[in-house]
Every structure is written in structure tokens, then in C-alpha cells.
Design a protein around this motif. Structure first.
Motif, PDB file in Angstrom:
ATOM      1  N   ALA A   1       0.815  -1.207   0.000  1.00  0.00           N
ATOM      2  CA  ALA A   1       0.000   0.000   0.000  1.00  0.00           C
ATOM      3  C   ALA A   1       0.851   1.261   0.000  1.00  0.00           C
ATOM      4  N   GLU A   2       2.087   1.160   0.506  1.00  0.00           N
ATOM      5  CA  GLU A   2       2.967   2.318   0.566  1.00  0.00           C
ATOM      6  C   GLU A   2       3.841   2.450  -0.677  1.00  0.00           C
ATOM      7  N   ALA A   3       3.583   1.652  -1.702  1.00  0.00           N
ATOM      8  CA  ALA A   3       4.441   1.664  -2.882  1.00  0.00           C
ATOM      9  C   ALA A   3       4.448   3.020  -3.569  1.00  0.00           C
ATOM     10  N   ALA A   4       3.295   3.696  -3.587  1.00  0.00           N
ATOM     11  CA  ALA A   4       3.224   4.994  -4.268  1.00  0.00           C
ATOM     12  C   ALA A   4       4.179   6.009  -3.645  1.00  0.00           C
ATOM     13  N   ALA A   5       4.336   5.962  -2.320  1.00  0.00           N
ATOM     14  CA  ALA A   5       5.209   6.911  -1.641  1.00  0.00           C
ATOM     15  C   ALA A   5       6.684   6.585  -1.833  1.00  0.00           C
ATOM     16  N   MET A   6       7.010   5.393  -2.377  1.00  0.00           N
ATOM     17  CA  MET A   6       8.395   4.966  -2.514  1.00  0.00           C
ATOM     18  C   MET A   6       8.926   5.156  -3.921  1.00  0.00           C
ATOM     19  N   ARG A   7       8.135   5.683  -4.822  1.00  0.00           N
ATOM     20  CA  ARG A   7       8.562   5.750  -6.218  1.00  0.00           C
ATOM     21  C   ARG A   7       9.774   6.643  -6.419  1.00  0.00           C
ATOM     22  N   ASP A   8       9.954   7.626  -5.559  1.00  0.00           N
ATOM     23  CA  ASP A   8      11.096   8.534  -5.688  1.00  0.00           C
ATOM     24  C   ASP A   8      12.206   8.206  -4.711  1.00  0.00           C
ATOM     25  N   VAL A   9      12.144   7.035  -4.087  1.00  0.00           N
ATOM     26  CA  VAL A   9      13.138   6.646  -3.092  1.00  0.00           C
ATOM     27  C   VAL A   9      13.934   5.474  -3.645  1.00  0.00           C
ATOM     28  N   SER A  10      15.252   5.564  -3.592  1.00  0.00           N
ATOM     29  CA  SER A  10      16.103   4.473  -4.059  1.00  0.00           C
ATOM     30  C   SER A  10      16.053   3.323  -3.073  1.00  0.00           C
ATOM     31  N   GLY A  11      15.955   2.127  -3.591  1.00  0.00           N
ATOM     32  CA  GLY A  11      15.908   0.935  -2.760  1.00  0.00           C
ATOM     33  C   GLY A  11      17.113   0.068  -2.986  1.00  0.00           C
ATOM     34  N   PRO A  12      17.092  -1.166  -2.553  1.00  0.00           N
ATOM     35  CA  PRO A  12      18.192  -2.090  -2.757  1.00  0.00           C
ATOM     36  C   PRO A  12      18.372  -2.372  -4.240  1.00  0.00           C
ATOM     37  N   ALA A  13      19.628  -2.597  -4.624  1.00  0.00           N
ATOM     38  CA  ALA A  13      19.939  -2.843  -6.035  1.00  0.00           C
ATOM     39  C   ALA A  13      19.293  -1.768  -6.912  1.00  0.00           C
ATOM     40  N   SER A  14      19.661  -0.488  -6.605  1.00  0.00           N
ATOM     41  CA  SER A  14      18.969   0.633  -7.226  1.00  0.00           C
ATOM     42  C   SER A  14      19.149   0.680  -8.736  1.00  0.00           C
ATOM     43  N   ASP A  15      20.197   0.008  -9.287  1.00  0.00           N
ATOM     44  CA  ASP A  15      20.376  -0.005 -10.724  1.00  0.00           C
ATOM     45  C   ASP A  15      19.526  -1.054 -11.403  1.00  0.00           C
ATOM     46  N   VAL A  16      18.773  -1.849 -10.636  1.00  0.00           N
ATOM     47  CA  VAL A  16      17.819  -2.802 -11.182  1.00  0.00           C
ATOM     48  C   VAL A  16      16.485  -2.084 -11.362  1.00  0.00           C
ATOM     49  N   PRO A  17      15.874  -2.188 -12.532  1.00  0.00           N
ATOM     50  CA  PRO A  17      14.562  -1.535 -12.723  1.00  0.00           C
ATOM     51  C   PRO A  17      13.556  -2.002 -11.682  1.00  0.00           C
ATOM     52  N   GLN A  18      12.854  -1.042 -11.082  1.00  0.00           N
ATOM     53  CA  GLN A  18      11.888  -1.361 -10.042  1.00  0.00           C
ATOM     54  C   GLN A  18      10.515  -0.815 -10.416  1.00  0.00           C
ATOM     55  N   LEU A  19       9.512  -1.644 -10.176  1.00  0.00           N
ATOM     56  CA  LEU A  19       8.121  -1.226 -10.331  1.00  0.00           C
ATOM     57  C   LEU A  19       7.489  -1.204  -8.954  1.00  0.00           C
ATOM     58  N   HIS A  20       6.889  -0.080  -8.586  1.00  0.00           N
ATOM     59  CA  HIS A  20       6.208   0.044  -7.307  1.00  0.00           C
ATOM     60  C   HIS A  20       4.714  -0.165  -7.538  1.00  0.00           C
ATOM     61  N   VAL A  21       4.183  -1.191  -6.905  1.00  0.00           N
ATOM     62  CA  VAL A  21       2.836  -1.668  -7.205  1.00  0.00           C
ATOM     63  C   VAL A  21       1.975  -1.615  -5.951  1.00  0.00           C
ATOM     64  N   ALA A  22       0.864  -0.890  -6.024  1.00  0.00           N
ATOM     65  CA  ALA A  22      -0.083  -0.825  -4.917  1.00  0.00           C
ATOM     66  C   ALA A  22      -1.391  -1.535  -5.236  1.00  0.00           C
ATOM     67  N   SER A  23      -1.536  -2.015  -6.473  1.00  0.00           N
ATOM     68  CA  SER A  23      -2.742  -2.733  -6.880  1.00  0.00           C
ATOM     69  C   SER A  23      -2.427  -3.494  -8.157  1.00  0.00           C
ATOM     70  N   LEU A  24      -3.307  -4.437  -8.509  1.00  0.00           N
ATOM     71  CA  LEU A  24      -3.104  -5.178  -9.751  1.00  0.00           C
ATOM     72  C   LEU A  24      -3.246  -4.276 -10.980  1.00  0.00           C
ATOM     73  N   ASP A  25      -4.066  -3.233 -10.885  1.00  0.00           N
ATOM     74  CA  ASP A  25      -4.185  -2.292 -12.000  1.00  0.00           C
ATOM     75  C   ASP A  25      -2.862  -1.575 -12.240  1.00  0.00           C
TER      76      ASP A  25
END
Length: 385
Positions: free
Chosen positions: A349-373
Motif C-alpha cells: 500500500a505504501e508503494a506509491a510513496a516509494m517511487r522517488d526513493v532508491s531501494g536495494p539494487a537501485s540499478d535494477v529496474p523497479q516497479l512500485h505496485v499498490a494494486s493489480l491495476d
């Protein structure tokens, strides 16, 4: 047996009767006798066991999480008297589903339908069925079990996704191909000969043993394959709903590949979950396997990548994790060079707030998903990137 109300009426009658006679209160004594007689009549009312036939059917037996499923109960009065005051009580998981049964005349049948809970994944035991007979005042009841138990399998929800390109050509015949280049084929299974098969693939030893002409069926290993790492750690997800969404995302990715008859390898930090070679009804097998995946108490997800260091190379690697603890996710850097494409899904549910935050393995493409849509929209963008 007496209900709670029945025990209360019996206790009141047992007290009022002697007290009323002792103190000369005829009304109290009469009320006490009435209470005792009412309980006695209620017991006699429920004493005869109904002679019924009961048959339950679950439709469908496999269902996606949140989709409707129902139980269909057919009751047949095989006795010689009309039965009234019946209730059907069916155990479903940890809750009881109670349905009132209309009066049943001798030789008649009635179908009852009731919704089954599908909010959570897993195998949901249904039954045993109990028929409960009560008196009109609800003072006594008699229960009798009927039949055995069935199972409702609640599987993850899936959304239609395209197959993620992994740098290899898609073979138009699928993985179990008899027309692919011989250099990309490995043995898959034996099957009976059909007109047009290459006689060079006849397995003569099996033919002699069975008396039927058998040929080798080969698997095209050059096909795009998907390796899926599902993080099942409790600490990786903020809530159980986030974990359920992660399983839905993993199921959608795996089902998209299996539906196209491409191999899928699914692992978690607790060990391998399922491996399919792209033949048969692999999509259904993947959904069945993911239906019973549970959260683990392990601290790190590193173990999920240990077995991938010897990966034969190529294909797509998809890592599905939550928005919580990231311990061990940096291990993806050890294996990413063995894959043509690597994508990480951060689910919650918090994925939307993390879109501008670098996570682990930041050079790996990341998709932040809060729903199946959001998964569908982001995955389509990733597929054409």
C-alpha cells in the motif's frame, strides 16, 4: 440437547415449582410446572432423527481470491413424514454457515445455495455438514452429521500480462516442439506415434516393451524462460494484505509465461516452490501451488538467490518483494549477469510513496505496485522498454 435458552427455562422451572408450593404462590408454582413441561415437550419434539439424504457440491472447486463460489446442498426426505424446523449448518474454514431448510414432504428434494468465503487464499475445508432440528421455541436441538468434507481451493488473483521479453526468440510451436532446431532440443517424454512423426525419433526399446510404436517428444530449451523470486518474509510486508497482493503479482507474472507455454522457475527464501517446463497445463499448476504459499519467519531473502548462481544463463529474472525490510535483496547483484533481464516489483500500500526513493539494487529496474491495476500499467511499460 438443550440450548442455552432451554437450560435457563429448565432452571427457572426447577426453582419456581418448589418455591411456589412452599410459599403458597400458586401462580409461581404453575409457571414453574409450565417451564418444565415446555422443556420436556421440546426434547420429545427433537428426539426423532430425520431420515434425509444430503449431497453437497462446491461450484467451482477452484476460484480466484475474491471471486464468488457457492455450496449447493440437495436435501431429500427419504422418510414417511414431513420434516419441519430443520437448519443446515456447514463448516467452512473456521466459521459456520447456517441455512434454514423449508418443510420437506416425503419423497421431495430441495436445493439450498449459500456463498462460501473466498477472501483469503488457501485450501478451505468445507464440512462436515450438520443438520440441526429445533423446536418452535428454540429450547432443544438435535444435530446429526451428514457426509464428509470437501475442499475449496482459493487461488491468487491474476491480471492479464504480456510476457516480458528476455532477449531470446519465441518459438512459434511452444516448448514441446518437434520442429525446432535439434541443437536446442532436450528429451521431454515418450508418446505414441502419430502419422507424420519423424521415424528417427522412434524409441525402439519402449516400442518393443509396450507393443506400441513410441516416439521421443523433445523440449525446445531455447525458449524464453522466467525465473521468479517471491519474498515470503513477514518482515518484508507491512500487512497481510500486502503479502496477498505480492502473491497475486507473482501469480500474474508466472501465469503469463505459462499461458504462452514458456518455462517458469519459482523460488522463495524458504526453497523452490515450483518448476514448469512449459508443457501441459502449467498455468493451472502454478496457480494451485501459489494458493498454499505462506509467509515465513526468516530474516533474509539471500537464500532465494543462492541456487541461481549456477543458472544456465539467459531469460528473465523477476523479484517480487514488499515495501518493508530489504535484508538480503542486494544478493540480486550476484546473479543478475546470468539473466538477460532483471526486474524488481516492490509491492504494498505504501508503494506509491516509494517511487522517488532508491531501494536495494537501485540499478535494477523497479516497479512500485499498490494494486493489480498498477501492475498491469507498469508491466506493459516495462515490456516495451
Amino acid at each position: 440437547m438443550l440450548s442455552a435458552t432451554g437450560w435457563g427455562v429448565l432452571a427457572g422451572g426447577a426453582v419456581l415449582t418448589p418455591v411456589g408450593y412452599a410459599l403458597g404462590y400458586g401462580e409461581a408454582a404453575a409457571l414453574g410446572v409450565t417451564c418444565v413441561l415446555a422443556v420436556a415437550v421440546a426434547v420429545l419434539w427433537t428426539l426423532p432423527a430425520p431420515v434425509l439424504g444430503a449431497e453437497r457440491q462446491i461450484t467451482p472447486s477452484r476460484v480466484g481470491r475474491g471471486d464468488p463460489a457457492e455450496g449447493r446442498l440437495t436435501l431429500t426426505n427419504t422418510g414417511g413424514r414431513t420434516r419441519r424446523g430443520l437448519r443446515a449448518v456447514d463448516r467452512c474454514g473456521e466459521r459456520d454457515i447456517t441455512v434454514d431448510v423449508p418443510p420437506l414432504r416425503p419423497g421431495t428434494a430441495h436445493e439450498l445455495r449459500y456463498a462460501l468465503p473466498t477472501a483469503r487464499r488457501g485450501r478451505v475445508p468445507v464440512g462436515p455438514l450438520r443438520l440441526e432440528r429445533t423446536d418452535p421455541l428454540g429450547l432443544a436441538r438435535r444435530m446429526r452429521p451428514y457426509g464428509g468434507s470437501d475442499t475449496l481451493l482459493v487461488r491468487p488473483r491474476v491480471c492479464p500480462l504480456p510476457v516480458l521479453p528476455s532477449g531470446q526468440a519465441h518459438h512459434v510451436e511452444g516448448p514441446a516442439s518437434d520442429t525446432a532446431d535439434d541443437g536446442s532440443l532436450t528429451f521431454h517424454a515418450l508418446r505414441e506415434y502419430v502419422l507424420g512423426d519423424d521415424l528417427r525419433r522412434v524409441h525402439w526399446r519402449s516400442t518393443a516393451r509396450t507393443g506400441t510404436l513410441m516416439v521421443r517428444q523433445m523440449v525446445d530449451v531455447s525458449l524464453p524462460h522466467t525465473t521468479l523470486v517471491l519474498d515470503t518474509r513477514r518482515r518484508a510486508y507491512a500487512s497481510e494484505d500486502d503479502f496477498e497482493l505480492a502473491v497475486d503479482c507473482a501469480a500474474s507474472v508466472a501465469y503469463a509465461a505459462a499461458r504462452s507455454h514458456f518455462p517458469v522457475h519459482l523460488v522463495s527464501e524458504a526453497g523452490p516452490v515450483l518448476h514448469t517446463d512449459g508443457s501441459g497445463n502449467d498455468g493451472e499448476a502454478l496457480l494451485d501451488g501459489l494458493a498454499v504459499v505462506e509467509r515465513s519467519d526468516l530474516r533474509s531473502v539471500t537464500a532465494a538467490f543462492d541456487g541461481l548462481e549456477n543458472h544456465r544463463g539467459g531469460g528473465a529474472l523477476v523479484v517480487v518483494t514488499g515495501t518493508g525490510d530489504t535484508r538480503g535483496l542486494s544478493a540480486v547483484d550476484r546473479v543478475r549477469r546470468r539473466f538477460d533481464r532483471v526486474t524488481m516489483l516492490r509491492v504494498g500500500a505504501e508503494a506509491a510513496a516509494m517511487r522517488d526513493v532508491s531501494g536495494p539494487a537501485s540499478d535494477v529496474p523497479q516497479l512500485h505496485v499498490a494494486s493489480l491495476d498498477e501492475l498491469l500499467a507498469g508491466w506493459r511499460w516495462e515490456a516495451v522498454r
